[in-house]
Design a protein around this motif. Structure first.
Motif, PDB file in Angstrom:
ATOM      1  N   ARG A   1      69.472  26.356  22.081  1.00  0.00           N
ATOM      2  CA  ARG A   1      68.914  24.337  22.122  1.00  0.00           C
ATOM      3  C   ARG A   1      69.689  23.646  22.649  1.00  0.00           C
ATOM      4  NH1 ARG A   1      63.384  22.321  21.134  1.00  0.00           N
ATOM      5  NH2 ARG A   1      63.925  21.136  19.173  1.00  0.00           N
ATOM      6  N   TYR A   2      69.217  22.402  22.805  1.00  0.00           N
ATOM      7  CA  TYR A   2      70.198  20.727  23.499  1.00  0.00           C
ATOM      8  C   TYR A   2      69.429  19.589  23.097  1.00  0.00           C
ATOM      9  CZ  TYR A   2      67.711  19.808  27.774  1.00  0.00           C
ATOM     10  OH  TYR A   2      66.831  19.185  29.028  1.00  0.00           O
ATOM     11  N   TYR A   3      70.887  18.908  23.646  1.00  0.00           N
ATOM     12  CA  TYR A   3      70.263  17.803  23.448  1.00  0.00           C
ATOM     13  C   TYR A   3      71.773  16.741  23.986  1.00  0.00           C
ATOM     14  CZ  TYR A   3      69.046  12.501  21.508  1.00  0.00           C
ATOM     15  OH  TYR A   3      68.350  11.526  21.857  1.00  0.00           O
TER      16      TYR A   3
ATOM     17  N   GLY B   1      69.526  27.669  33.075  1.00  0.00           N
ATOM     18  CA  GLY B   1      71.398  26.910  33.161  1.00  0.00           C
ATOM     19  C   GLY B   1      72.037  26.593  32.088  1.00  0.00           C
ATOM     20  N   ASN B   2      72.392  25.724  32.209  1.00  0.00           N
ATOM     21  CA  ASN B   2      73.314  25.158  30.975  1.00  0.00           C
ATOM     22  C   ASN B   2      73.917  24.141  31.257  1.00  0.00           C
ATOM     23  OD1 ASN B   2      74.906  28.165  30.324  1.00  0.00           O
ATOM     24  ND2 ASN B   2      75.080  28.119  32.582  1.00  0.00           N
ATOM     25  N   PRO B   3      72.501  22.781  30.192  1.00  0.00           N
ATOM     26  CA  PRO B   3      72.751  21.900  30.107  1.00  0.00           C
ATOM     27  C   PRO B   3      73.779  21.185  29.151  1.00  0.00           C
ATOM     28  CG  PRO B   3      70.882  23.020  28.820  1.00  0.00           C
ATOM     29  CD  PRO B   3      71.231  24.169  29.874  1.00  0.00           C
ATOM     30  N   ILE B   4      74.663  20.564  30.351  1.00  0.00           N
ATOM     31  CA  ILE B   4      75.024  19.211  29.685  1.00  0.00           C
ATOM     32  C   ILE B   4      75.774  18.371  29.609  1.00  0.00           C
ATOM     33  CG2 ILE B   4      76.589  21.381  28.837  1.00  0.00           C
ATOM     34  CD1 ILE B   4      78.757  20.574  30.574  1.00  0.00           C
ATOM     35  N   GLY B   5      74.724  17.691  31.207  1.00  0.00           N
ATOM     36  CA  GLY B   5      74.862  16.141  31.647  1.00  0.00           C
ATOM     37  C   GLY B   5      73.801  15.988  32.303  1.00  0.00           C
ATOM     38  N   LEU B   6      73.561  15.216  32.962  1.00  0.00           N
ATOM     39  CA  LEU B   6      72.361  14.920  34.004  1.00  0.00           C
ATOM     40  C   LEU B   6      73.311  14.079  35.393  1.00  0.00           C
ATOM     41  CD1 LEU B   6      70.431  12.259  31.140  1.00  0.00           C
ATOM     42  CD2 LEU B   6      70.137  14.276  32.351  1.00  0.00           C
ATOM     43  N   ALA B   7      71.730  14.341  36.553  1.00  0.00           N
ATOM     44  CA  ALA B   7      72.212  14.025  37.436  1.00  0.00           C
ATOM     45  C   ALA B   7      72.934  12.567  37.483  1.00  0.00           C
ATOM     46  CB  ALA B   7      70.783  14.293  38.112  1.00  0.00           C
TER      47      ALA B   7
ATOM     48  N   GLY C   1      77.827  19.606  38.119  1.00  0.00           N
ATOM     49  CA  GLY C   1      76.535  20.938  38.927  1.00  0.00           C
ATOM     50  C   GLY C   1      75.620  20.460  38.360  1.00  0.00           C
ATOM     51  N   SER C   2      75.143  20.990  39.198  1.00  0.00           N
ATOM     52  CA  SER C   2      73.017  21.044  39.524  1.00  0.00           C
ATOM     53  C   SER C   2      72.496  22.296  38.319  1.00  0.00           C
ATOM     54  CB  SER C   2      72.801  21.019  40.913  1.00  0.00           C
ATOM     55  OG  SER C   2      71.768  21.976  41.191  1.00  0.00           O
ATOM     56  N   SER C   3      74.002  23.152  38.286  1.00  0.00           N
ATOM     57  CA  SER C   3      73.240  24.150  37.581  1.00  0.00           C
ATOM     58  C   SER C   3      73.748  24.062  35.593  1.00  0.00           C
ATOM     59  CB  SER C   3      74.284  25.404  37.758  1.00  0.00           C
ATOM     60  OG  SER C   3      73.672  26.075  39.143  1.00  0.00           O
ATOM     61  N   PHE C   4      74.396  22.638  35.581  1.00  0.00           N
ATOM     62  CA  PHE C   4      74.724  21.949  34.836  1.00  0.00           C
ATOM     63  C   PHE C   4      73.894  20.733  34.169  1.00  0.00           C
ATOM     64  CE2 PHE C   4      77.720  25.123  35.732  1.00  0.00           C
ATOM     65  CZ  PHE C   4      78.458  26.015  34.838  1.00  0.00           C
ATOM     66  N   GLN C   5      73.141  20.600  35.021  1.00  0.00           N
ATOM     67  CA  GLN C   5      71.926  19.552  34.435  1.00  0.00           C
ATOM     68  C   GLN C   5      70.760  19.398  34.268  1.00  0.00           C
ATOM     69  OE1 GLN C   5      71.156  17.528  38.622  1.00  0.00           O
ATOM     70  NE2 GLN C   5      74.170  17.592  38.815  1.00  0.00           N
ATOM     71  N   ALA C   6      70.529  18.882  33.222  1.00  0.00           N
ATOM     72  CA  ALA C   6      69.551  18.550  31.941  1.00  0.00           C
ATOM     73  C   ALA C   6      68.822  17.885  32.425  1.00  0.00           C
ATOM     74  CB  ALA C   6      69.924  18.266  30.854  1.00  0.00           C
ATOM     75  N   ALA C   7      67.684  18.470  32.354  1.00  0.00           N
ATOM     76  CA  ALA C   7      66.030  18.095  33.141  1.00  0.00           C
ATOM     77  C   ALA C   7      65.038  17.327  31.529  1.00  0.00           C
ATOM     78  CB  ALA C   7      65.217  19.113  33.218  1.00  0.00           C
ATOM     79  N   THR C   8      66.471  17.150  30.487  1.00  0.00           N
ATOM     80  CA  THR C   8      65.511  15.922  29.414  1.00  0.00           C
ATOM     81  C   THR C   8      66.858  15.242  28.642  1.00  0.00           C
ATOM     82  OG1 THR C   8      64.032  17.489  28.656  1.00  0.00           O
ATOM     83  CG2 THR C   8      63.660  15.782  27.489  1.00  0.00           C
ATOM     84  N   VAL C   9      66.195  14.251  28.398  1.00  0.00           N
ATOM     85  CA  VAL C   9      67.250  13.089  27.692  1.00  0.00           C
ATOM     86  C   VAL C   9      66.469  12.809  26.658  1.00  0.00           C
ATOM     87  CG1 VAL C   9      66.835  11.206  29.366  1.00  0.00           C
ATOM     88  CG2 VAL C   9      69.156  11.139  28.462  1.00  0.00           C
ATOM     89  N   ASN C  10      68.052  11.942  25.871  1.00  0.00           N
ATOM     90  CA  ASN C  10      67.274  11.953  24.835  1.00  0.00           C
ATOM     91  C   ASN C  10      66.502  12.716  23.729  1.00  0.00           C
ATOM     92  OD1 ASN C  10      69.265   9.532  24.972  1.00  0.00           O
ATOM     93  ND2 ASN C  10      68.183   8.541  25.928  1.00  0.00           N
TER      94      ASN C  10
END
Length: 358
Positions: free
Chosen positions: A137-139, A202-208, A185-194
């Motif tokens: 899970r991520y935010y 991937g490994n979402p830790i930030g946004l584009a 990089g794009s492999s670490f970018q999230a599709a959802t914010v907030n």
């Protein structure tokens, strides 16, 4: 209720972050590092991968708005203007499940939190991210450093509703990751914010659009006065009492060395364990070392010779190394033995570190 009393109650709020004042740095003190999995201060990890950019990361002495004498500084020493998909760098704290169990995440009673931190960085849009311990899970949220705020001390905060889904550890295992990305990089970018979401790839830790700290040689990112609090507002940062914060840190990492000495082979006697051989035979030393506090789990124990570049006992009388052995390692102690012959009555010295980080 008076305003003074309200302020007093707010100041007593639990901070789920350990060492948010960055004062404790047992492993590295003010020594800078650039490799991944480097701890400039206790409980704050620097990690990097993919990028050709290089940064020097260290605890520095520079007073903060909250009154701490220290902060963490990331200084770009080799720039990397382009960001590839696998490029990543971040600062992270891992929070133990027991420490955040009262937030009741993963249930319908999940409580909101506010993450507040001091930052000094170039102008741009940045991210913070939370994961559960199993990385399911991520935010991700964003914050902005305006042109007027660039390279000055500013306080930022993000309020996050508690996650009512997923599995959140409530024991001594990893409960939550908190990330401050520096490159993603794009492999670490999230599709959802907030919003809380499942990690499906991937490994979402930030946004584009996240600022690339490594774009310019000499760029600096500083993190300080970090707090994570229950509720939709955070109090002003309150600097913890140093001895109490040191004990919290020692649940995850402890050492025999003097506080100002970085663990290393051949670093001298200061703080070392000393034992006298009862006989000349192997096993004549068997010493139970108790940790300063009960650790999160049985730690990985590393030993250090006080006077040679190996991990063994130093026999002062014989001016020689004597083979060390470890046994019965647990969350409260370890038995350190000598597996070599020596001279009865001879003094032997050794250092140790105990690592129970998540």
């Amino acid at each position: 209720m008076t305003r003074a009393l309200e302020r007093g109650l707010k100041q007593s709020q639990k901070n789920y972050i350990v060492n948010g004042g960055m004062m404790v740095s047992q492993e590295n003190n003010s020594t800078a590092g650039s490799a991944t999995s480097f701890y400039p201060v206790d409980q704050f990890e620097y990690a990097v991968g993919g990028t050709t950019g290089v940064a020097s990361v260290a605890q520095v002495a520079n007073p903060t708005p909250g009154g701490s004498p220290n902060r963490v500084r990331v200084t770009v020493t080799t720039a990397a203007a382009s960001v590839n998909a696998s490029d990543v760098a971040y600062l992270r704290q891992k929070i133990e499940g027991l420490r955040m169990a009262d937030l009741q995440w993963g249930t319908a009673a999940a409580k909101a939190i506010t993450l507040q931190f001091g930052v000094k960085a170039p102008a741009g849009t940045y991210s913070v991210a939370l994961w559960n311990g199993s990385a399911a899970r991520y935010y991700v949220a964003q914050y902005t450093i305006s042109a007027a705020e660039a390279n000055t001390d500013v306080i930022k905060s993000v309020t996050i509703l508690g996650d009512q889904s997923g599995t959140w550890a409530k024991d001594n295992t990893l409960g939550c990751h908190v990330f401050w990305p520096l490159i993603n990089g794009s492999s670490f970018q999230a599709a959802t914010v907030n919003a809380w979401s499942n990690i499906s790839s991937g490994n979402p830790i930030g946004l584009a659009g996240q600022a690339n700290l490594y774009a310019t040689l000499g760029n600096i990112f500083e993190l300080f006065d970090v707090g994570l609090y229950e509720g939709t507002a955070a109090p002003s940062f309150q600097l913890p009492d140093f001895p109490s914060e040191l004990l919290l840190c020692q649940r995850y990492y402890a050492k025999s060395f003097l506080l100002a000495t970085n663990p290393a082979q051949n670093a001298g006697f200061g703080g070392a364990l000393v034992a006298v051989a009862a006989t000349s035979g192997a096993g004549s030393i068997s010493f139970r070392q108790y940790w300063p506090v009960r650790m999160r789990a049985a730690p990985t124990v590393t030993t250090y010779n006080t006077n040679a570049n190996d991990a063994n006992w130093w026999d002062v009388n014989g001016s020689a190394s004597r083979v060390v052995g470890l046994a019965e390692q647990s969350d409260n102690s370890c038995r350190i033995v000598m597996n070599a012959t020596s001279t009865a009555g001879s003094q032997h010295f050794i250092h140790w570190t105990a690592n129970a980080r998540m």
